[in-house]
Enzyme design. Structure first.
Site, mmCIF file in Angstrom:
data_model
loop_
_atom_site.group_PDB
_atom_site.id
_atom_site.type_symbol
_atom_site.label_atom_id
_atom_site.label_comp_id
_atom_site.label_asym_id
_atom_site.label_seq_id
_atom_site.Cartn_x
_atom_site.Cartn_y
_atom_site.Cartn_z
ATOM 1 N N GLU A 1 9.867 2.373 10.521
ATOM 2 C CA GLU A 1 10.939 3.349 10.339
ATOM 3 C C GLU A 1 10.251 4.699 10.353
ATOM 4 O O GLU A 1 9.370 4.949 9.530
ATOM 5 C CB GLU A 1 11.612 3.046 8.993
ATOM 6 C CG GLU A 1 13.090 3.328 9.005
ATOM 7 C CD GLU A 1 13.381 4.780 8.861
ATOM 8 O OE1 GLU A 1 13.703 5.415 9.888
ATOM 9 O OE2 GLU A 1 13.247 5.294 7.759
ATOM 10 N N LYS A 25 0.855 -1.187 0.000
ATOM 11 C CA LYS A 25 0.000 0.000 0.000
ATOM 12 C C LYS A 25 0.891 1.237 0.000
ATOM 13 O O LYS A 25 1.476 1.607 1.019
ATOM 14 C CB LYS A 25 -0.917 -0.009 1.235
ATOM 15 C CG LYS A 25 -1.958 1.090 1.194
ATOM 16 C CD LYS A 25 -1.869 1.919 2.451
ATOM 17 C CE LYS A 25 -2.524 3.258 2.353
ATOM 18 N NZ LYS A 25 -1.936 4.191 1.389
ATOM 19 N N CYS A 27 13.757 11.610 6.080
ATOM 20 C CA CYS A 27 13.883 11.394 7.524
ATOM 21 C C CYS A 27 15.320 11.546 7.975
ATOM 22 O O CYS A 27 15.567 11.730 9.158
ATOM 23 C CB CYS A 27 13.305 10.047 7.913
ATOM 24 S SG CYS A 27 14.118 8.691 7.100
ATOM 25 N N GLN A 59 1.859 19.743 3.368
ATOM 26 C CA GLN A 59 3.257 19.932 3.757
ATOM 27 C C GLN A 59 3.585 21.415 3.864
ATOM 28 O O GLN A 59 4.262 21.851 4.788
ATOM 29 C CB GLN A 59 4.182 19.298 2.708
ATOM 30 C CG GLN A 59 4.363 17.826 2.867
ATOM 31 C CD GLN A 59 5.042 17.511 4.180
ATOM 32 O OE1 GLN A 59 4.389 16.995 5.084
ATOM 33 N NE2 GLN A 59 6.315 17.820 4.310
ATOM 34 N N GLU A 93 9.798 17.010 14.346
ATOM 35 C CA GLU A 93 10.219 16.854 12.956
ATOM 36 C C GLU A 93 9.366 17.770 12.075
ATOM 37 O O GLU A 93 8.146 17.669 12.067
ATOM 38 C CB GLU A 93 10.034 15.396 12.505
ATOM 39 C CG GLU A 93 10.562 15.163 11.099
ATOM 40 C CD GLU A 93 10.447 13.712 10.659
ATOM 41 O OE1 GLU A 93 9.363 13.129 10.824
ATOM 42 O OE2 GLU A 93 11.448 13.183 10.136
ATOM 43 N N GLY A 101 7.040 5.890 7.892
ATOM 44 C CA GLY A 101 6.175 7.074 7.909
ATOM 45 C C GLY A 101 6.309 7.785 9.240
ATOM 46 O O GLY A 101 7.365 7.735 9.874
ATOM 47 N N SER A 102 5.223 8.413 9.666
ATOM 48 C CA SER A 102 5.313 9.271 10.853
ATOM 49 C C SER A 102 5.420 8.440 12.129
ATOM 50 O O SER A 102 4.974 7.292 12.196
ATOM 51 C CB SER A 102 4.072 10.164 10.939
ATOM 52 O OG SER A 102 2.944 9.373 11.260
HETATM 53 C C1 UN1 Z 1 17.421 8.740 2.845
HETATM 54 O O1 UN1 Z 1 17.394 9.659 3.607
HETATM 55 O O2 UN1 Z 1 18.325 8.572 2.059
HETATM 56 O O3 UN1 Z 1 11.395 8.288 5.125
HETATM 57 C C2 UN1 Z 1 16.341 7.767 2.800
HETATM 58 C C3 UN1 Z 1 12.581 8.549 4.958
HETATM 59 C C4 UN1 Z 1 13.577 7.457 5.209
HETATM 60 C C5 UN1 Z 1 14.363 7.147 4.021
HETATM 61 C C6 UN1 Z 1 15.360 8.159 3.803
HETATM 62 N N1 UN1 Z 1 12.918 6.269 5.630
HETATM 63 O O4 UN1 Z 1 12.916 9.650 4.603
#
Ligand code: UN1
Length: 499
Positions: A255, A180, A289, A336, A390, A233-234
């Site tokens: 993550e 998804k 991220c 955003q 963030e 995601g968040s």
């Molecule tokens: C990166 O910064 O090269 O959601 C990849 C994100 C991370 C992946 C970043 N899980 O931005």
């Protein structure tokens, strides 16, 4: 450049068939650089579509699990070739739907290819281990088995690379998948699935369901046939998925966010440090991220660093990511834009000093997109919201520190712990930093960004839960390790010694 795709409709992919959602509803996706340009209509799926996809994945599970791993890897190698052939088209799709500069998008395609290549080779490894048994005539070894049906839930900011780095390892490990993608970026997802289809993946092994998280994502988390969930995601959603998934005894990997700091010590090479911070903070419009959202600068080099930082930030060009001469592209959506502008307002109210940028760009082509200036706050305090939360936009908070120890205290004083970096020529200070940084990834004399696909990727605290992605750990997540004991003695054996 205009690419009129208004009439193009894209479908879900379930059980090896491209199909409409049972809802009969579509939703449009627009180009964030030209928000009157609809790049495609996508299926607004319902829980029933997710349910159908889970059933298809379930039907395909035993056939795929019993396909030898090297053969599964061979399909990934074919996918790699197809991706190489379609690389330019994929980069354009990423820029069209996500907005990032075309060079960043090309880099993202390369990253997706790297992980597919790495995962394909793993089909000939997927090592277990043997170990001496404590019993005579007994063999003890481990073997890796797939989880079964796995849900892949991915964000909009890396619409090709993040799905690839979950899907490729999951497939080579023998899982069947329901994928998804973020509702904002389904075009790259469709293309990725087309590539695996052309590579010869059997029907039902990879299923795609587009649409809102609330209907599709919840079904995937709740359904008992889904044994694992890999989410990026968040922190808010990842925490909820971790809690609910764990309650349902699923394997969960999330993550999540970051608030990454670069520390610049007095002896830093500014020719490395300043471009590293500029790229980390404003590259990909800050929407990654691993972006650098804090710079912590030692007193002795502060003025020189700031002067150079301002000059290099001023030199950045802003515009449509399709224009290869632009360094900074629009934010990915109106939401955003609203969030980033709100945070800039909060920072000002909290008493931080807005030293550079801070405004939405307007006029001409800027009116069609979600553009905000690269923004720098100084005189930031660690308890301010802009220092802790963030923002996911081109906003950098600068702090002063009297020495490495104070810099580390500031760097570690957040809930997140994804990535960090230190700029120094001193090996002693670099190692002291490596040993005390509370982040899952540490860089020395390099930006906080990214990582290599054969190294683990992930963070501590609010940045992640479950096993790391990528590296050998990535394959551990997508497998169960089974311990096997074989008694090959000729007769009965005394069992009492077997504890
Ligand atoms: C990166 O910064 O090269 O959601 C990849 C994100 C991370 C992946 C970043 N899980 O931005």
């Amino acid at each position: 450049m205009t690419e009129n795709r208004t009439s193009r409709t894209y479908q879900n992919y379930i059980g090896g068939v491209w199909c409409d959602s049972v809802s009969g509803q579509l939703y449009p996706v627009v180009n964030p650089a030209h928000n009157t340009q609809v790049i495609g209509q996508f299926q607004a799926s319902l829980p029933q579509d997710a349910d159908n996809a889970i059933a298809a994945a379930g039907d395909a599970a035993s056939g795929w699990a019993s396909t030898p791993a090297p053969q599964r890897g061979a399909i990934l190698y074919r996918a790699l070739d197809i991706m190489a052939r379609r690389a330019e088209e994929l980069a354009r799709a990423i820029t069209l739907e996500e907005g990032k500069p075309i060079a960043d998008a090309a880099g993202e395609v390369k990253r997706a290819m790297n992980i597919i290549e790495y995962a394909a080779g793993e089909g000939r490894r997927l090592f277990g281990y043997t170990t001496p048994s404590e019993l005579p005539d007994t063999v003890a070894y481990t073997v890796k088995r797939p989880i079964g049906v796995v849900a892949i839930i991915t964000p909009w900011n890396f619409p090709l690379a993040i799905p690839a780095w979950k899907i490729a390892p999951a497939l080579v490990c023998g899982n069947t998948l329901v994928y998804k993608p973020a509702s904002a970026t389904p075009l790259s997802a469709v293309k990725l699935v087309e590539i695996f289809e052309e590579a010869g993946l059997p029907a039902g092994v990879l299923n795609l369901v587009t649409g809102p998280g609330a209907s599709v994502g919840n079904t995937l988390v709740e359904d008992e046939r889904v044994g694992g969930i890999s989410f990026t995601g968040s922190t808010e959603i990842g925490t909820a998925i971790t809690a609910r998934g764990s309650e349902l005894l699923k394997k969960v990997q999330c993550e999540m966010g970051g608030k990454n700091a670069a520390i610049i010590l007095n002896d830093a090479d500014l020719d490395k440090a300043v471009p590293g911070v500029v790229q980390g903070a404003f590259g990909s419009t800050g929407q990654r991220c691993t972006a650098t959202s804090r710079a912590i600068v030692e007193d002795g080099i502060y003025n020189e660093f700031m002067e150079s930082l301002m000059a290099q930030t001023k030199a950045l060009t802003i515009g449509d990511g399709m224009d290869a001469s632009k360094d900074v592209a629009p934010l990915a959506s109106r939401d955003q834009l609203d969030t980033v502008l709100e945070y800039i307002g909060i920072g000002t109210e909290e008493g931080a000093r807005l030293t550079f940028g801070g405004h939405q760009l307007r006029g001409g082509e800027f009116d069609e997109g979600y553009y905000v200036e690269p923004t720098i706050f100084t005189e930031v305090k660690t308890d301010m919201r802009i220092a802790r939360e963030e923002i996911f936009g081109p906003v950098l908070c600068v702090f002063r520190a009297s020495d490495l120890q104070e810099a580390v205290r500031i760097s570690n004083d957040v809930d997140f712990g994804l990535s960090s970096s230190v700029y120094t020529r001193d090996l002693v200070q670099a190692h002291e930093y490596i040993n005390t940084a509370k982040t899952g990834m540490v860089h020395v004399n390099a930006p906080t960004l990214g990582g290599e696909v054969h190294m683990p990727f992930g963070g501590l605290g609010a940045s992640g839960t479950g096993q790391r992605e990528q590296g050998t750990e990535g394959f551990d997540f997508f497998t169960e390790t089974i311990s096997v004991y074989i008694d090959h003695s000729a007769g009965a054996k005394e069992r009492s010694r077997f504890i």
